[in-house]
Write a protein that holds these residues in place. Structure first.
Motif, mmCIF file in Angstrom:
data_model
loop_
_atom_site.group_PDB
_atom_site.id
_atom_site.type_symbol
_atom_site.label_atom_id
_atom_site.label_comp_id
_atom_site.label_asym_id
_atom_site.label_seq_id
_atom_site.Cartn_x
_atom_site.Cartn_y
_atom_site.Cartn_z
ATOM 1 N N SER A 285 124.053 152.674 79.709
ATOM 2 C CA SER A 285 123.718 151.498 79.499
ATOM 3 C C SER A 285 122.500 150.979 80.635
ATOM 4 O O SER A 285 122.827 150.976 81.707
ATOM 5 C CB SER A 285 124.830 150.340 79.259
ATOM 6 O OG SER A 285 124.293 149.005 79.541
ATOM 7 N N ILE A 286 121.421 150.574 80.134
ATOM 8 C CA ILE A 286 120.378 150.031 81.210
ATOM 9 C C ILE A 286 121.143 148.809 81.833
ATOM 10 O O ILE A 286 120.777 148.434 83.116
ATOM 11 C CB ILE A 286 119.110 149.319 80.281
ATOM 12 C CG1 ILE A 286 118.683 150.764 79.766
ATOM 13 C CG2 ILE A 286 118.082 148.827 81.332
ATOM 14 C CD1 ILE A 286 117.359 150.534 78.789
ATOM 15 N N ALA A 287 121.859 147.972 81.080
ATOM 16 C CA ALA A 287 122.133 146.789 81.765
ATOM 17 C C ALA A 287 123.159 146.994 82.675
ATOM 18 O O ALA A 287 123.330 146.603 83.698
ATOM 19 C CB ALA A 287 122.768 145.713 80.644
ATOM 20 N N SER A 288 124.023 147.992 82.383
ATOM 21 C CA SER A 288 125.228 148.459 83.373
ATOM 22 C C SER A 288 124.643 149.071 84.487
ATOM 23 O O SER A 288 125.067 148.703 85.793
ATOM 24 C CB SER A 288 126.092 149.390 82.674
ATOM 25 O OG SER A 288 127.152 149.727 83.553
ATOM 26 N N LYS A 289 123.615 149.635 84.271
ATOM 27 C CA LYS A 289 123.206 150.407 85.625
ATOM 28 C C LYS A 289 122.267 149.574 86.582
ATOM 29 O O LYS A 289 122.267 149.562 87.793
ATOM 30 C CB LYS A 289 121.932 151.458 85.055
ATOM 31 C CG LYS A 289 121.418 152.312 86.393
ATOM 32 C CD LYS A 289 120.525 153.408 85.884
ATOM 33 C CE LYS A 289 119.898 154.216 87.222
ATOM 34 N NZ LYS A 289 118.798 155.213 86.623
ATOM 35 N N GLY A 321 107.493 145.796 74.410
ATOM 36 C CA GLY A 321 107.357 146.911 75.423
ATOM 37 C C GLY A 321 108.883 146.929 76.207
ATOM 38 O O GLY A 321 109.200 147.812 76.858
ATOM 39 N N LYS A 322 109.789 145.937 75.837
ATOM 40 C CA LYS A 322 111.061 145.925 76.623
ATOM 41 C C LYS A 322 112.160 146.203 75.752
ATOM 42 O O LYS A 322 112.234 145.962 74.540
ATOM 43 C CB LYS A 322 111.142 144.509 77.256
ATOM 44 C CG LYS A 322 110.330 143.963 78.102
ATOM 45 C CD LYS A 322 110.462 142.509 78.474
ATOM 46 C CE LYS A 322 109.478 142.031 79.695
ATOM 47 N NZ LYS A 322 109.801 140.808 80.031
ATOM 48 N N VAL A 323 113.256 146.882 76.204
ATOM 49 C CA VAL A 323 114.435 147.562 75.524
ATOM 50 C C VAL A 323 115.522 146.560 75.738
ATOM 51 O O VAL A 323 115.924 146.344 77.052
ATOM 52 C CB VAL A 323 114.550 149.030 75.609
ATOM 53 C CG1 VAL A 323 115.968 149.557 74.953
ATOM 54 C CG2 VAL A 323 113.546 149.813 75.244
ATOM 55 N N PHE A 324 116.148 146.100 74.797
ATOM 56 C CA PHE A 324 117.295 145.325 74.930
ATOM 57 C C PHE A 324 118.717 145.965 74.135
ATOM 58 O O PHE A 324 118.313 146.352 72.921
ATOM 59 C CB PHE A 324 117.033 143.765 74.558
ATOM 60 C CG PHE A 324 115.926 143.315 75.365
ATOM 61 C CD1 PHE A 324 116.303 142.588 76.432
ATOM 62 C CD2 PHE A 324 114.670 143.023 74.901
ATOM 63 C CE1 PHE A 324 115.265 142.048 77.373
ATOM 64 C CE2 PHE A 324 113.588 142.450 75.666
ATOM 65 C CZ PHE A 324 113.960 141.926 76.971
ATOM 66 N N LEU A 440 111.785 135.022 74.401
ATOM 67 C CA LEU A 440 110.590 136.282 75.062
ATOM 68 C C LEU A 440 109.371 135.611 74.986
ATOM 69 O O LEU A 440 108.607 135.665 76.039
ATOM 70 C CB LEU A 440 110.826 137.748 74.526
ATOM 71 C CG LEU A 440 112.247 138.358 74.987
ATOM 72 C CD1 LEU A 440 111.965 139.719 74.014
ATOM 73 C CD2 LEU A 440 112.084 138.718 76.590
ATOM 74 N N GLU A 441 108.945 135.058 74.081
ATOM 75 C CA GLU A 441 107.655 134.350 73.797
ATOM 76 C C GLU A 441 107.483 133.285 74.664
ATOM 77 O O GLU A 441 106.501 132.979 75.145
ATOM 78 C CB GLU A 441 107.484 134.024 72.188
ATOM 79 C CG GLU A 441 107.023 134.944 71.481
ATOM 80 C CD GLU A 441 107.086 134.760 69.768
ATOM 81 O OE1 GLU A 441 107.368 133.412 69.474
ATOM 82 O OE2 GLU A 441 107.205 135.778 69.246
ATOM 83 N N GLN A 442 108.681 132.454 74.881
ATOM 84 C CA GLN A 442 108.496 131.383 75.797
ATOM 85 C C GLN A 442 108.695 131.673 76.944
ATOM 86 O O GLN A 442 107.937 131.192 78.114
ATOM 87 C CB GLN A 442 109.816 130.262 75.545
ATOM 88 C CG GLN A 442 109.760 129.865 74.106
ATOM 89 C CD GLN A 442 111.152 128.997 73.863
ATOM 90 O OE1 GLN A 442 112.017 128.774 74.721
ATOM 91 N NE2 GLN A 442 111.224 128.404 72.686
ATOM 92 N N ALA A 443 109.171 132.966 77.572
ATOM 93 C CA ALA A 443 109.424 133.568 78.998
ATOM 94 C C ALA A 443 108.093 133.949 79.213
ATOM 95 O O ALA A 443 107.719 134.054 80.418
ATOM 96 C CB ALA A 443 110.372 134.704 78.902
ATOM 97 N N ASP A 444 107.296 134.480 78.250
ATOM 98 C CA ASP A 444 105.663 134.960 78.660
ATOM 99 C C ASP A 444 104.952 133.854 79.306
ATOM 100 O O ASP A 444 104.367 133.946 80.362
ATOM 101 C CB ASP A 444 105.105 135.371 77.353
ATOM 102 C CG ASP A 444 105.627 136.712 77.022
ATOM 103 O OD1 ASP A 444 106.455 137.370 78.027
ATOM 104 O OD2 ASP A 444 105.410 137.059 75.768
#
Length: 463
Positions: A285-289, A321-324, A440-444
């Motif tokens: 898991s990316i989140a765990s790592k 471009g981001k994986v969730f 994510l659009e708002q975070a940009d």
């Protein structure tokens, strides 16, 4: 505990056949010259056997591992006697356990948040939760307890001891996610059982699609139901799961590949909110790592190649471009022990907590709406869970639904709950994807500030 189980599993997978016995397990689990109680060693051995059997293909090695649990009491007495005479001298491993300070820090943060709710309508609920939290002895909490990780679960004493109105308010997000009840589905399921080639769910779908919580129209819900029932038909035709004896011999991997993944794919196909994919390679898991990479320098020096948790299945999406990671799945074999069920349950909410913390550092999805889903398959049971954050950022863990696997046509009562669970899962994923894209659009334009690492308490490490 995790380290000890890992040691035993390594013995089973890589050790010589002569070394695979209960005596070696006693030696591996000792602390210096102190031998652990027999009950604890049996528990470690049982968990290691369950986790390693799915990975062993050699028949002789498999038989050696299965024999381990039959060689306990007498061997234990002999080793204890030997230890009393000459000792099993060795230097004890140094345990790096920072969990206590992490638990204390999480409890302080949780009490602070409960004392200053950001939403006015949370005031009464937070007062009740804080009173119940103060009644818990912090010294009794470990890294395996949700409260120690700042999670408030719907089955915890913190919630069970709330007043009726407070409890109803706490559970409101869960009830919103559960959508409408499929009250008329039973007769249609019986029709499906009696007529192997007919689906006939149109009336059922028509009765539920007008509920505002469903995000798709009748046609789309009917298509999804059709796919799920076709998948169930395939399960009934699979000879590997035809009888209870056959099912009990199948590995966890076969269970996941032949049954769990096809059901998930059927429920997630053709989502209206964009691309989504399932990872079944037990990738980390990316989140765990990410959470482990933020650990102390001392821990990083011991585990130079930090590895995140490896769920059996992950549902993932890619946006800009981001994986969730939106869903984590933990599964057992069709035959599941209580220890395996408990361990997977803990692992699952830890994964969802890492997952929602990872998303929170990238954007700020709507509170009390966006959630990371956790699905546990424990034997013949499926549990659908979700972890969300409220307005103050406190993680809440909800058990949305559960069902049993309809392995054969003689279990028609299991079809309805399973279809219901999978439709809820699909609906939740549609909502979560849309909320994530909006955030994510708002975070940009306005990237989130004051990002925080996951409050998941680090499990003890050994040098």
């Amino acid at each position: 505990m995790t380290i000890l189980i890992s040691k035993i599993e390594t013995l089973f997978l890589e050790g010589s056949l002569e070394a695979i016995c209960f005596a070696t397990i006693i030696y591996l689990t000792r602390k210096g010259t102190t031998i652990l109680p027999l009950k604890d060693i049996k528990d470690f051995a049982e968990r290691a056997v369950n986790s390693s059997l799915d990975k062993i293909t050699d028949f002789e090695r498999r038989m050696k591992v299965l024999e381990v649990l039959t060689q306990t009491d007498i061997i234990y007495k002999n080793i204890v006697g030997l230890n009393a005479v000459k000792g099993l001298n060795s230097e004890p491993n140094i345990v790096l356990d920072h969990s206590r300070e992490e638990i204390d820090r999480n409890l302080r943060t949780l009490k602070m948040k409960l004392g200053a709710p950001l939403a006015d309508n949370d005031t009464s609920l937070y007062d009740g939760l804080k009173i119940n939290l103060n009644s818990i002895d912090p010294s009794e909490l470990t890294w395996r307890d949700p409260e120690a990780n700042m999670i408030i679960a719907d089955d915890s004493v913190l919630v069970k001891n709330l007043g009726p109105r407070q409890k109803q308010f706490f559970l409101k997000p869960r009830e919103n996610m559960k959508c409408a009840s499929l009250s008329s589905i039973s007769s249609k399921c019986n029709g499906f059982i009696n007529d192997f080639n007919s689906i006939g769910f149109s009336d059922t779908i028509r009765n539920i699609v007008h509920n505002k919580e469903w995000k798709e129209n009748e046609s789309k819900l009917l298509e999804c139901t059709d796919r799920i029932l076709n998948t169930i038909r395939g399960i009934w035709n699979n000879p590997a799961f035809a009888t209870s004896e056959m099912r009990s011999t199948q590995s966890e991997g076969t269970y996941v590949t032949d049954i769990i993944v096809p059901l998930l794919r059927a429920s997630l196909e053709d989502l209206p909110s964009g691309a989504i994919f399932l990872s079944t390679a037990e990738r980390q898991s990316i989140a765990s790592k990410t959470r482990r990479s933020s650990s102390s320098n001392e821990e990083r020096s011991i585990q130079k190649n930090l590895i995140g948790k490896k769920p059996d299945v992950m549902v993932m999406t890619k946006y800009r471009g981001k994986v969730f990671e939106l869903t984590y799945v933990e599964s057992s074999r069709v035959i599941c022990t209580k220890s395996k069920k408990d361990d997977d349950s803990v692992k699952l909410w830890r994964e969802t907590l890492d997952g929602i913390s990872f998303v929170g550092n990238a954007c700020r999805p709507a509170s009390n709406q966006f959630g990371i889903v956790g699905i546990q398959v424990a034997g013949e049971e499926l549990f659908l869970n979700v972890l969300i954050k409220d307005a103050s950022g406190i993680p809440r863990y909800f058990h949305l639904d559960q069902a049993e696997m309809p392995f054969a046509k003689n279990t028609p009562w299991r079809v309805e709950p399973l279809v219901h669970l999978l439709l809820i899962f699909r609906n939740t994923m549609i909502v979560n994807q849309n909320l994530l894209m909006q955030a994510l659009e708002q975070a940009d334009a306005r990237p989130p500030r004051n990002t925080q690492q996951s409050p998941t308490v680090t499990s003890p490490l050994r040098t």
